[in-house]
Design a protein around this motif. Structure first.
Motif, short mmCIF file in Angstrom:
data_model
loop_
_atom_site.label_atom_id
_atom_site.label_comp_id
_atom_site.label_asym_id
_atom_site.label_seq_id
_atom_site.Cartn_x
_atom_site.Cartn_y
_atom_site.Cartn_z
N GLU A 77 0.83 -1.21 0.00
CA GLU A 77 0.00 0.00 0.00
C GLU A 77 0.86 1.26 0.00
O GLU A 77 0.55 2.24 -0.68
N TYR A 95 1.80 6.50 -7.08
CA TYR A 95 0.81 7.49 -7.50
C TYR A 95 1.44 8.89 -7.53
O TYR A 95 1.26 9.65 -8.49
N ALA A 115 -9.74 2.28 -6.14
CA ALA A 115 -10.63 3.15 -5.37
C ALA A 115 -10.98 2.49 -4.03
O ALA A 115 -11.44 1.36 -3.99
N GLY A 116 -10.72 3.19 -2.96
CA GLY A 116 -11.07 2.69 -1.64
C GLY A 116 -10.12 1.67 -1.05
O GLY A 116 -10.48 0.96 -0.11
N ASN A 148 -7.38 2.02 0.76
CA ASN A 148 -7.14 2.33 2.17
C ASN A 148 -7.26 3.85 2.36
O ASN A 148 -7.06 4.62 1.42
N PRO A 149 -7.58 4.29 3.57
CA PRO A 149 -7.79 5.72 3.83
C PRO A 149 -6.58 6.59 3.51
O PRO A 149 -6.72 7.71 3.04
N PHE A 194 -4.18 6.14 1.22
CA PHE A 194 -4.04 6.36 -0.21
C PHE A 194 -5.09 7.35 -0.70
O PHE A 194 -4.80 8.23 -1.51
N GLN A 195 -6.31 7.21 -0.20
CA GLN A 195 -7.37 8.14 -0.60
C GLN A 195 -7.05 9.57 -0.18
O GLN A 195 -7.36 10.52 -0.90
N ARG A 196 -6.41 9.71 0.98
CA ARG A 196 -6.01 11.05 1.44
C ARG A 196 -4.96 11.64 0.50
O ARG A 196 -5.05 12.81 0.10
N LYS A 247 -4.36 10.80 -2.61
CA LYS A 247 -4.98 11.05 -3.92
C LYS A 247 -5.80 12.33 -3.89
O LYS A 247 -5.74 13.15 -4.80
N ALA A 248 -6.57 12.53 -2.81
CA ALA A 248 -7.40 13.73 -2.68
C ALA A 248 -6.54 14.98 -2.60
O ALA A 248 -6.86 16.01 -3.21
#
Length: 231
Positions: A59, A66, A118-119, A121-122, A124-126, A128-129
């Motif tokens: 992860e 990314y 998508a989704g 882990n939190p 990675f989403q942070r 990416k955002a």
């Protein structure tokens, strides 16, 4: 105190980059969820210990990958921009086209990054955002410059940047989920014209098509600056 020599540091950076580059290929071929750390180290011909020296987990590596791809996109955009010598129309067309070209050239890993992962882990989403927020802020800053120096229809630079980013993301996702045989850059003219019309930037059809062809030809050639650094 132990001091790492420049050569040692370069070797470490090269191995880290090797793992990242190899991981991108493995993820693209096998998918994120079915890729294991062993698949990456086997393909890169490094030890499991080396992998965990540079990355905490799959992860963690994926998040770093990314960010490295996002940096590559930023570098390419700066490569095609020439604020001093090109018109607003030309720069805007070149940037939009370059973005589409980048996704076209990196379809497999882009599909993993934007759809399959998508989704995951939190954290990675942070990341990416935050990356997407940074891109939107950069575009908003460009729109502010457009307002100052050109007659464009931008009542609110932030809103304009979010609308641009939204239409861009929808186009990319639609293409990633569609027939891979259709080049994304085939949408370039329609995509450019839509935003040029929205911003009320005057243009001629032949002019826009010429700018698109020009930048695509440039992007297909090796980066001269990169080549000089490698020599």
């Amino acid at each position: 105190m132990y001091i790492v020599s420049k050569n040692t540091q370069k070797r470490k950076e090269a191995k880290r980059q090797l793992i990242l580059d190899t991981a991108a290929k493995v993820f693209a071929a096998k998918g994120y969820h079915t890729t294991a750390v062993k698949d990456i180290v086997d393909a890169a011909a490094v030890s499991v210990g080396s992998f965990y020296f540079y990355f905490k987990s799959k992860e963690d590596l994926f998040a770093e990958l990314y960010l490295s791809i996002a940096e590559r996109f930023d570098a390419t955009i700066m490569r095609v921009l020439d604020v001093e010598n090109f018109s607003l129309l030309k720069n805007f067309t070149r940037v939009m086209t370059a973005n589409l070209w980048l996704y076209e050239r990196n379809r497999d890993i882009s599909k993993i990054m934007l759809i399959e992962a998508a989704g995951i882990n939190p954290e990675f989403q942070r990341i990416k955002a935050e990356s997407m927020k940074k891109s939107a802020q950069a575009m908003a800053a460009w729109f502010e410059r457009f307002k100052l120096h050109h007659a464009v229809n931008i009542p609110d630079a932030r809103v304009a940047a979010l609308i641009y980013a939204g239409s861009y993301c929808y186009l990319i996702n639609d293409w990633l989920e569609s027939d891979a045989g259709v080049p994304l850059t085939d949408c370039g003219y329609a995509f450019c014209v839509y935003h040029l019309q929205a911003l009320k930037i005057p243009f001629e059809e032949a002019e826009v098509r010429a700018y698109i062809d020009e930048v695509l030809n440039e992007l297909e050639k090796p980066d001269k600056e990169t080549n000089r650094k490698e020599e």
